[in-house]
Design a protein around this motif. Structure first.
Motif, PDB file in Angstrom:
ATOM      1  N   ASN A   1      -6.153   0.081  -1.216  1.00 54.15           N
ATOM      2  CA  ASN A   1      -5.205   1.066  -1.720  1.00 54.15           C
ATOM      3  C   ASN A   1      -5.028   0.854  -3.218  1.00 54.15           C
ATOM      4  O   ASN A   1      -4.725  -0.264  -3.656  1.00 54.15           O
ATOM      5  CB  ASN A   1      -3.854   0.939  -1.009  1.00 54.15           C
ATOM      6  CG  ASN A   1      -2.837   1.959  -1.497  1.00 54.15           C
ATOM      7  OD1 ASN A   1      -2.289   1.840  -2.583  1.00 54.15           O
ATOM      8  ND2 ASN A   1      -2.559   2.957  -0.672  1.00 54.15           N
TER       9      ASN A   1
ATOM     10  N   ALA B   1       0.863  -1.185   0.000  1.00 53.25           N
ATOM     11  CA  ALA B   1       0.000   0.000   0.000  1.00 53.25           C
ATOM     12  C   ALA B   1       0.896   1.230   0.000  1.00 53.25           C
ATOM     13  O   ALA B   1       1.704   1.426   0.921  1.00 53.25           O
ATOM     14  CB  ALA B   1      -0.903  -0.011   1.226  1.00 53.25           C
TER      15      ALA B   1
ATOM     16  N   GLN C   1      -6.412   5.729  -0.854  1.00 54.03           N
ATOM     17  CA  GLN C   1      -6.585   4.657   0.127  1.00 54.03           C
ATOM     18  C   GLN C   1      -7.745   4.985   1.054  1.00 54.03           C
ATOM     19  O   GLN C   1      -7.872   6.118   1.522  1.00 54.03           O
ATOM     20  CB  GLN C   1      -5.309   4.478   0.954  1.00 54.03           C
ATOM     21  CG  GLN C   1      -5.400   3.427   2.058  1.00 54.03           C
ATOM     22  CD  GLN C   1      -4.090   3.252   2.780  1.00 54.03           C
ATOM     23  OE1 GLN C   1      -3.128   2.693   2.234  1.00 54.03           O
ATOM     24  NE2 GLN C   1      -4.002   3.742   4.005  1.00 54.03           N
TER      25      GLN C   1
END
Length: 342
Positions: A315, A146, A293
């Motif tokens: 994400n 992420a 995200q």
């Protein structure tokens, strides 16, 4: 008389020993995380992970303490080390490790490895477990992660000063200097931060650093408001905006975080739910390399030191690097875990 003198001496030694005794503390946080991560490059799908992982999230152990030097000055110390209690990584890594002094007139000085001044104004991030930070700016170790804006790090060979509290001035002021001993050159970094907090439920912070968390400059602003101080709503809102100017970068990296956390009153023990949205443009200073995200989660405190967690997040990152090529990444995670503090 001799017995009285002996008793007084023993009592004095006991007090001295108690003041000098360190405090042992730590955190064990294990979670089961379902992770689905993909990366699509010019040749199609290059990475596809679909698994349940057992992860250790920011587990640590440390000792800390203080001892009086004079009537107005104490020595302070902390030796804190991170560890992966799931066994994925061996050994310990330095977290906050410092020796310092605190003086009523001149403030506090810590020398060693310290969190940068950017962290002094970050009371906005509420994510826990897998998403418990702003993330990282680029994929590493052949794993799709992420990706978010640059975050505060622990800075080696640094000294951080916290100003003493002044009556009528609701500011926490900090300044940091760091040398570049590791690379054997004379490049140095510095940072400053100020957090305004009157204790009324509203805070505002501003921080700047150069050549500490990145090779370049970062400026960060934050604000939070506890609505429970103004109305019958147990909700805390927060916002963080940051601009990072990487030396040699194409564009300035711009990041935004918006968060909300609400306490739940219909449980036998304290509980809360939260959500957090992150948006970053020009990740790592590369033009059109962007990410979004969103995370939702909650926690329940069985005891003050035993906390159950559950969270889910997604994400998406566009035009990011992986294995020497550029493409789009997606990471979806659902996790649950138990945190124990001691």
């Amino acid at each position: 008389m001799k017995k009285l003198l002996l008793a007084t001496a023993i009592a004095a030694l006991s007090v001295s020993a108690a003041n000098a005794a360190p405090t042992l503390y730590g955190k064990a946080f294990l979670a089961a995380d379902y992770v689905n991560a993909e990366f699509d490059g010019p040749a199609g799908n290059m990475y596809d992970e679909d698994t349940v992982e057992i992860n250790s999230h920011a587990s640590r152990i440390g000792i800390k303490g203080s001892e009086a030097m004079t009537a107005n000055t104490d020595v302070i110390y902390r030796l804190e080390y991170g560890t992966s209690i799931d066994g994925d990584k061996n050994g310990f890594t330095n977290r906050d490790t410092y020796l310092g002094v605190v003086n009523k007139q001149f403030g506090e000085f810590r020398v060693g490895k310290n969190q940068s001044t950017l962290a002094r104004v970050d009371n906005v991030v509420v994510n826990q477990g897998y998403f418990d930070n702003l993330g990282q700016t680029q994929n590493e170790n052949e794993v799709v992660s992420a990706l978010n804006m640059a975050d505060s790090n622990r800075i080696a060979s640094s000294i951080i000063w916290t100003a003493p509290k002044y009556d009528g001035l609701p500011l926490e002021i900090s300044a940091m200097y760091s040398s570049d001993d590791v690379n054997g050159n004379d490049n140095a970094g510095f940072g400053v931060a100020a957090l305004f907090d009157q204790g009324t439920g509203f805070t505002a912070g501003l921080a700047y650093d150069k050549d500490q968390n990145i090779v370049g400059d970062i400026i960060r602003g934050t604000a939070t408001v506890d609505l429970g101080k103004y109305m019958a709503a147990p909700v805390t809102l927060g916002a963080l905006y940051q601009v990072a100017d990487y030396d040699g970068g194409d564009k300035k990296e711009k990041g935004l975080v918006v968060s909300a956390q609400m306490g739940l009153n219909n449980f036998a023990r304290p509980a809360s739910i939260y959500t957090q949205y992150n948006k970053t443009d020009n990740l790592n200073g590369f033009e059109n390399s962007d990410s979004d995200q969103i995370v939702v989660g909650g926690k329940y405190m069985y005891k003050d030191n035993i906390i159950a967690h559950a969270y889910a997040g997604m994400n998406n990152a566009d035009n990011v690097g992986y294995m020497g090529t550029a493409g789009d990444a997606e990471v979806f995670v659902i996790g649950t875990g138990l945190e124990y503090l001691f």
